[in-house]
Design an enzyme around this catalytic site. Structure first.
Site, short mmCIF file in Angstrom:
data_model
loop_
_atom_site.label_atom_id
_atom_site.label_comp_id
_atom_site.label_asym_id
_atom_site.label_seq_id
_atom_site.Cartn_x
_atom_site.Cartn_y
_atom_site.Cartn_z
N SER A 25 -2.07 0.54 -5.21
CA SER A 25 -3.19 0.01 -5.08
C SER A 25 -4.32 0.23 -3.89
O SER A 25 -3.56 0.31 -2.77
CB SER A 25 -3.23 -1.39 -5.22
OG SER A 25 -4.33 -2.05 -5.43
N LYS A 49 -7.66 -0.54 -7.38
CA LYS A 49 -7.95 -1.10 -6.36
C LYS A 49 -7.76 -2.75 -6.32
O LYS A 49 -8.09 -3.45 -7.51
CB LYS A 49 -9.34 -1.20 -5.77
CG LYS A 49 -10.10 -1.66 -4.62
CD LYS A 49 -9.24 -1.49 -3.44
CE LYS A 49 -9.36 -2.74 -2.24
NZ LYS A 49 -8.46 -2.44 -1.15
N ASN A 73 -5.25 -0.12 8.18
CA ASN A 73 -6.38 -0.32 7.77
C ASN A 73 -6.63 -1.93 7.66
O ASN A 73 -5.69 -2.66 7.68
CB ASN A 73 -6.55 0.10 6.27
CG ASN A 73 -5.84 -0.81 5.07
OD1 ASN A 73 -6.71 -1.52 4.72
ND2 ASN A 73 -4.58 -0.66 4.75
N ASN A 131 -1.15 -8.85 -6.20
CA ASN A 131 -0.77 -8.74 -4.71
C ASN A 131 -0.85 -10.19 -4.07
O ASN A 131 -1.82 -10.85 -3.85
CB ASN A 131 -2.07 -7.83 -4.47
CG ASN A 131 -2.23 -7.70 -2.74
OD1 ASN A 131 -1.31 -8.10 -2.04
ND2 ASN A 131 -3.43 -7.07 -2.47
N CYS A 134 -1.36 -8.83 0.71
CA CYS A 134 -2.60 -8.55 1.46
C CYS A 134 -2.66 -9.14 2.99
O CYS A 134 -2.71 -10.31 2.97
CB CYS A 134 -3.98 -8.51 0.73
SG CYS A 134 -5.25 -7.47 1.75
N ILE A 195 6.65 -1.84 -0.82
CA ILE A 195 6.10 -2.74 -0.13
C ILE A 195 4.62 -2.59 0.19
O ILE A 195 4.10 -1.63 0.24
CB ILE A 195 6.76 -2.91 1.74
CG1 ILE A 195 6.56 -1.27 2.19
CG2 ILE A 195 8.32 -3.30 1.14
CD1 ILE A 195 6.96 -1.52 3.74
N GLY A 221 1.94 4.65 5.30
CA GLY A 221 2.03 6.10 5.55
C GLY A 221 3.35 6.42 5.99
O GLY A 221 4.32 5.41 6.29
N GLY A 247 5.77 2.96 0.01
CA GLY A 247 5.62 2.68 1.65
C GLY A 247 5.94 4.36 1.92
O GLY A 247 7.37 4.57 2.20
N GLY A 248 5.05 5.04 2.31
CA GLY A 248 5.35 6.51 2.94
C GLY A 248 5.64 7.51 2.17
O GLY A 248 6.12 8.62 2.69
#
Ligand SMILES: Cc1cc2nc3c(=O)[nH]c(=O)nc-3n(C[C@H](O)[C@H](O)[C@H](O)COP(=O)(O)O)c2cc1C
Length: 307
Positions: A25, A49, A73, A131, A134, A195, A221, A247-248
């Protein structure tokens, strides 16, 4: 070669993906933005999103900072709101083969339930991802996911408000993620994704103040991959539900690590910003790996790296 995965075995009629590769997302828009770049219909699922009851402008700029092997972000859930999503996006999705999962967020439990209720029965929407993780909004979000009790309350409210399969997305910003996962599973979640981003700060040393407009942000990332992998390992060992790892993940071997740690499916996030084809590259790499290793069914790999 069998790549299909049932992501919601407790749900009727369930959520069958043709393969385990999903988008994360907030990193793949509404899917439409990427449809001219590659055949997105080949993916297992698209997660859109984060969507709130009302449209949101998001946080003040700057909202992105590159870090070593990562991205911080603080978008703050900028989105068009649930009504516009239903009117403008769902009709497009209804003609797609790839299932679209709507990621939702709220400031109160009632808001989560209301959004879930609005999405119920809308053609083009296959499931909801809740979610509760956030880090970039002032109220709600990760606050709910940090604590097993509030995480369970949101899950129950959403499950009651919709007949769609419900995935619950967990935050790493908590002391015991396995406990939160168990509470969410008990409350009726159909699957668990993890995650979301890890809270962080970058300081602009020339201005002597935090670089991001909202001071803190969420780290994503490759930098977070080992942490995400560990948490997926923990959660997959604690609950009897499909776990979606995120996650990454940048390459197929990253994805396979998550699957071997116990994930039934994976999400590609930040990697799409540097390589928009990353989700498809990951899928094709998984297929090549299976061929090379003589694996006939992807389910053979789920949890294969646990001991
Ligand atoms: C710019 C950006 C926006 C994001 N927006 C959302 C969101 O709206 N809802 C959500 O649940 N996660 C959101 N995330 C988190 C990602 O879905 C994912 O959980 C996280 O980035 C870790 O995966 P990655 O390292 O592959 O990016 C966002 C991440 C980024 C980088």
């Amino acid at each position: 070669m069998e790549l299909s995965i049932q992501l919601a075995p407790r749900h009727k009629p369930g959520l069958l993906l043709t393969n385990p590769v999903m988008t994360a997302s907030g990193t793949f828009g509404y899917g439409t933005e990427y449809s001219h770049m590659f055949d997105i219909q080949k993916l297992g699922a698209i997660v859109c999103k984060g969507t709130t009851l009302e449209p949101r402008q998001g946080n003040p700029q700057p909202r992105l900072a590159e870090t070593a092997c990562g991205l911080l972000n603080s978008i703050g859930l900028q989105n068009i709101g649930v009504n516009a999503l239903i009117k403008q996006k769902a009709p497009i999705w209804a003609s797609w083969r790839v299932p679209v999962i709507v990621n939702i967020a709220g400031e109160t439990i009632e808001e989560y339930a209301k959004i879930a209720n609005e999405l119920d029965g809308v053609a083009g929407i296959s499931a909801i991802e809740v979610n509760i993780s956030c880090p970039n909004i002032k109220a709600g979000g990760a606050e709910f996911g940090a604590n097993p009790k509030s995480a369970a309350k949101v899950t129950t409210a959403v499950k009651t408000a919709t007949s769609l399969p419900v995935l619950v997305k967990l935050t790493p910003n908590t002391s015991d993620i396995a406990k939160v996962a168990m509470a969410v599973a008990e409350a009726g979640a159909d699957a668990i994704s993890l995650i979301n981003t890890l809270k962080g700060i970058v300081i602009d040393i020339t201005k002597r103040r935090p670089l991001l407009g909202s001071i803190t942000g969420g780290l994503s990332g490759p930098a977070i991959k080992p942490v995400a992998l560990y948490m997926v390992y923990e959660v997959a060992g604690a609950v009897d539900l499909p776990v979606i790892g995120c996650g990454g993940i940048t390459t197929a071997s990253d994805a396979i690590e998550f699957i071997m740690a116990g994930a039934s499916a994976i999400q590609v996030g930040t990697a799409s910003f540097t390589n928009p084809r990353a989700p498809l590259d990951v899928l094709e790499g998984i297929e090549q790996f299976m061929k090379k290793e003589g694996i006939k069914d992807i389910t053979e790999l789920i949890g294969a790296g646990r001991r």
